[in-house]
Design a protein around this motif. Structure first.
Motif, PDB file in Angstrom:
ATOM      1  N   LYS A  40      34.806  81.378  24.595  1.00 49.57           N
ATOM      2  CA  LYS A  40      33.434  80.900  24.811  1.00 49.57           C
ATOM      3  C   LYS A  40      32.526  81.923  25.503  1.00 49.57           C
ATOM      4  O   LYS A  40      31.310  81.725  25.554  1.00 49.57           O
ATOM      5  CB  LYS A  40      33.440  79.618  25.657  1.00 49.57           C
ATOM      6  CG  LYS A  40      34.124  78.454  25.003  1.00 49.57           C
ATOM      7  CD  LYS A  40      33.217  77.829  23.996  1.00 49.57           C
ATOM      8  CE  LYS A  40      33.850  76.546  23.469  1.00 49.57           C
ATOM      9  NZ  LYS A  40      33.087  75.973  22.394  1.00 49.57           N
TER      10      LYS A  40
ATOM     11  N   TYR B 186      29.410  83.121  23.747  1.00 50.71           N
ATOM     12  CA  TYR B 186      28.592  82.049  23.191  1.00 50.71           C
ATOM     13  C   TYR B 186      27.179  82.090  23.777  1.00 50.71           C
ATOM     14  O   TYR B 186      26.988  82.265  24.979  1.00 50.71           O
ATOM     15  CB  TYR B 186      29.233  80.689  23.505  1.00 50.71           C
ATOM     16  CG  TYR B 186      28.340  79.521  23.181  1.00 50.71           C
ATOM     17  CD1 TYR B 186      28.193  79.073  21.868  1.00 50.71           C
ATOM     18  CD2 TYR B 186      27.625  78.875  24.186  1.00 50.71           C
ATOM     19  CE1 TYR B 186      27.352  78.005  21.573  1.00 50.71           C
ATOM     20  CE2 TYR B 186      26.794  77.808  23.898  1.00 50.71           C
ATOM     21  CZ  TYR B 186      26.657  77.379  22.593  1.00 50.71           C
ATOM     22  OH  TYR B 186      25.820  76.336  22.307  1.00 50.71           O
TER      23      TYR B 186
ATOM     24  N   THR C 270      24.252  85.371  26.232  1.00 50.83           N
ATOM     25  CA  THR C 270      25.599  84.812  26.127  1.00 50.83           C
ATOM     26  C   THR C 270      26.070  84.477  27.543  1.00 50.83           C
ATOM     27  O   THR C 270      25.448  84.886  28.533  1.00 50.83           O
ATOM     28  CB  THR C 270      26.577  85.816  25.499  1.00 50.83           C
ATOM     29  OG1 THR C 270      26.711  86.939  26.381  1.00 50.83           O
ATOM     30  CG2 THR C 270      26.119  86.272  24.117  1.00 50.83           C
TER      31      THR C 270
END
Length: 191
Positions: free
Chosen positions: A47, A50, A58
């Motif tokens: 993650k 992300y 991110t």
């Protein structure tokens, strides 16, 4: 260190200050330090790259921002504690994020770096005296495009230093009854 009053920071920071509770910085840091580390450690590796939308940071870039900001705020604290007379420059977080290399960094290294940076900040604040903590400074968050701008605080500081330099060595004399051979009208020639 007590909580700041609303007159001691720009309105922009109110949101962040509202996220905290308590009245003392050292207690606040002790309460949240481990929780913050646990929160960053809990993010799954898949993650960290992300971003919730295109052109948004991110998680990794956000964490780099947290590390950079910790360093910048520590510098500001040193400058203010040491009575820096000039405005302390602001920073453009978006430019910093754009120029940072977070996407190429190792997540575990970033976690280790943040722990060290935070520990350094805590040690810095522990080194401050009560007098250091009472100092006030001026952060110039205006985008200046390379221009030099004298702020009201800097101007006041320059004027005060100039007056002290000019008049600081003069001694006050007793008031009244100064004898002089001049009649008091001045000796200038008036047209």
């Amino acid at each position: 260190m007590p909580r700041p009053s609303v007159t001691e920071y720009a309105p922009f920071y109110q949101t962040y200050i509202n996220y905290t509770s308590g009245k003392d910085y050292s207690i606040l840091v002790q309460q949240y330090n481990e929780r913050i580390i646990e929160s960053w450690n809990a993010i799954p590796l898949e993650k960290i790259n992300y971003a919730y939308a295109e052109d948004k940071w991110t998680i990794k870039q956000m964490f780099q921002h947290v590390i950079d900001t910790e360093r910048i705020f520590a510098y500001r604290a040193v400058a203010i504690a040491r009575k820096e007379p000039n405005p302390i420059p602001g920073f453009d977080e978006n430019a910093y994020a754009k120029n940072a290399t977070a996407t190429h960094r190792n997540w575990k290294d970033m976690l280790a770096e943040w722990k060290m940076v935070r520990q350094s900040t805590n040690m810095l604040f522990n080194s401050f005296t009560e007098e250091d903590l009472k100092q006030k400074g001026y952060i110039d968050d205006a985008k200046q495009n390379g221009e030099i701008k004298i702020t009201p605080k800097t101007e006041q500081s320059i004027r005060k230093k100039s007056l002290e330099e000019i008049f600081g060595k003069l001694k006050k004399s007793k008031q009244g009854n100064h004898h002089t051979f001049k009649p008091g009208g001045g000796d200038e020639i008036n047209p």
